[in-house]
Design an enzyme around this catalytic site. Sequence first.
Site, PDB file in Angstrom:
ATOM      1  N   HIS A 122       1.746  30.792  26.299  1.00 29.10           N
ATOM      2  CA  HIS A 122       0.989  30.366  27.482  1.00 29.10           C
ATOM      3  C   HIS A 122      -0.455  30.872  27.307  1.00 29.10           C
ATOM      4  O   HIS A 122      -0.675  31.905  26.677  1.00 29.10           O
ATOM      5  CB  HIS A 122       1.648  31.027  28.697  1.00 29.10           C
ATOM      6  CG  HIS A 122       1.130  30.596  30.029  1.00 29.10           C
ATOM      7  ND1 HIS A 122      -0.058  31.047  30.553  1.00 29.10           N
ATOM      8  CD2 HIS A 122       1.649  29.758  30.975  1.00 29.10           C
ATOM      9  CE1 HIS A 122      -0.245  30.520  31.751  1.00 29.10           C
ATOM     10  NE2 HIS A 122       0.781  29.729  32.039  1.00 29.10           N
ATOM     11  N   ASP A 199       6.047  38.668  26.831  1.00 24.07           N
ATOM     12  CA  ASP A 199       5.689  37.941  28.050  1.00 24.07           C
ATOM     13  C   ASP A 199       6.997  37.414  28.639  1.00 24.07           C
ATOM     14  O   ASP A 199       7.575  36.444  28.150  1.00 24.07           O
ATOM     15  CB  ASP A 199       4.732  36.793  27.686  1.00 24.07           C
ATOM     16  CG  ASP A 199       4.445  35.878  28.873  1.00 24.07           C
ATOM     17  OD1 ASP A 199       5.091  36.047  29.926  1.00 24.07           O
ATOM     18  OD2 ASP A 199       3.590  34.983  28.736  1.00 24.07           O
ATOM     19  N   CYS A 363      -0.457  24.621  30.423  1.00 23.08           N
ATOM     20  CA  CYS A 363      -1.131  25.897  30.069  1.00 23.08           C
ATOM     21  C   CYS A 363      -0.770  26.337  28.653  1.00 23.08           C
ATOM     22  O   CYS A 363      -0.597  27.544  28.393  1.00 23.08           O
ATOM     23  CB  CYS A 363      -0.807  27.011  31.061  1.00 23.08           C
ATOM     24  SG  CYS A 363      -1.356  26.664  32.710  1.00 23.08           S
TER      25      CYS A 363
END
Length: 405
Positions: A122, A199, A363
């Site tokens: 991302h 993440d 994104c």
Amino acid sequence: MFEIEKTRKDFPALSQKVYGKPLIYLDNAATIQKPQTVIDAISEMNSGINGNIHRAVHYLSGLCTERYEAARTSIQTFLHAAKKEEIIFTSGTTAAINLVAASFGERYIQKDDEILISEAEHHSNIVPWQLLCERKGAKIKVLPIHEDGSLAIEELPKLLSPKIKLCCISHISNVLGVVNPIKEIVRIAHAHQVPVLVDGAQGVVHESIDIQDIDCDFYVFSGHKLYGPTGIGILYGKESLLETMPPYQGGGDMIASVSFEGSSYAELPLKFEAGTANFIGAYGLKAAIDYLEQLGLPAIHAHEQMLTNYALQQLTRIDGFQVYGSAAPKSGLISFNIKGLHPTDTAMLLDKMGIAARSGHLCAQPLMQRFGVERMLRFSFALYNTKEEIDEAVAALAKAQQMLS
Ligand code: PLP
């Protein structure tokens, strides 16, 4: 298993109509709807349980501090972290990554060092590292993915040169939905003395997390994707590493003492929590975790897995359907294109049929380039979605195909 129809009633957002049609919400990876218990927790705090934390001796300040710290303990337990000092409240995944980029970067990144990220990240797990590299004269290295969306993990040992100072990988990509083998990645990176940031913005929603078993150095996620409030998120960091990192922002709550000659800083975790923290958001996130644990994480994950498999099976029947990220294990979301259909036009038509789907670059522009497209469509699932909703969404796609082609 939990009872799906009964559970759906816990989410007021699901009973609304859009354009006169019952809402089918399939954009859960962007932000997820909240159960009533979370709404009540936030509302109760906003309605009167409001006093600034860690400061005053009065009743409301004490109660809010108690609730904020109880939320920290609840998140520690949820992640199976060793210590509550390892749980830092931030405003979300993006803020947590920027915190690490600024603080770890300040302490450990020098000119010509390298940071390894994957091709499937991302923008939040790309741009903070680029900004850091610009400041320090360091470089980004990229771990590629295979055509099926799995990480080219066989390339990892070759890429882990002594120049690499940090490896940053998503647990589950918000485009591919493929569950990355993060425990294995951490093992390989640690064998080369490289710390790992995971993440977990999507991973924490669809997988049970045992942070000590994974052994990563940082794990980050957002409350609003985990049935909690917006504006709250978590940075988990190993105490031994966080201890060595300088404060990120200065202000109230992060200090031990201040004089004009200089200041000393608070111990963990407050060292990284400057200013008035979002104690209402933290309490709301605790309510979300309580809700999920009461339903049962294994049952929730099994339901989401079933929905993902079922949706993939149904979508594959559409002429010209192309999925991105077909590797197993895959959970929670499906990004795709349908030959001849523009993703944004399609999403707009679906919207008019009451179906909230995501379209665009998601994104993740480098990943779009990897697959030679500018945009995709995405369906992403939550514990409250049903097979019937998927049937309706697939039928709506077929209708859109008729109308647009
Ligand atoms: N990382 C991943 C994998 C995501 O899916 C997202 C949001 O979609 C983010 C990071 C950024 O999260 P936030 O906007 O909540 O900071």
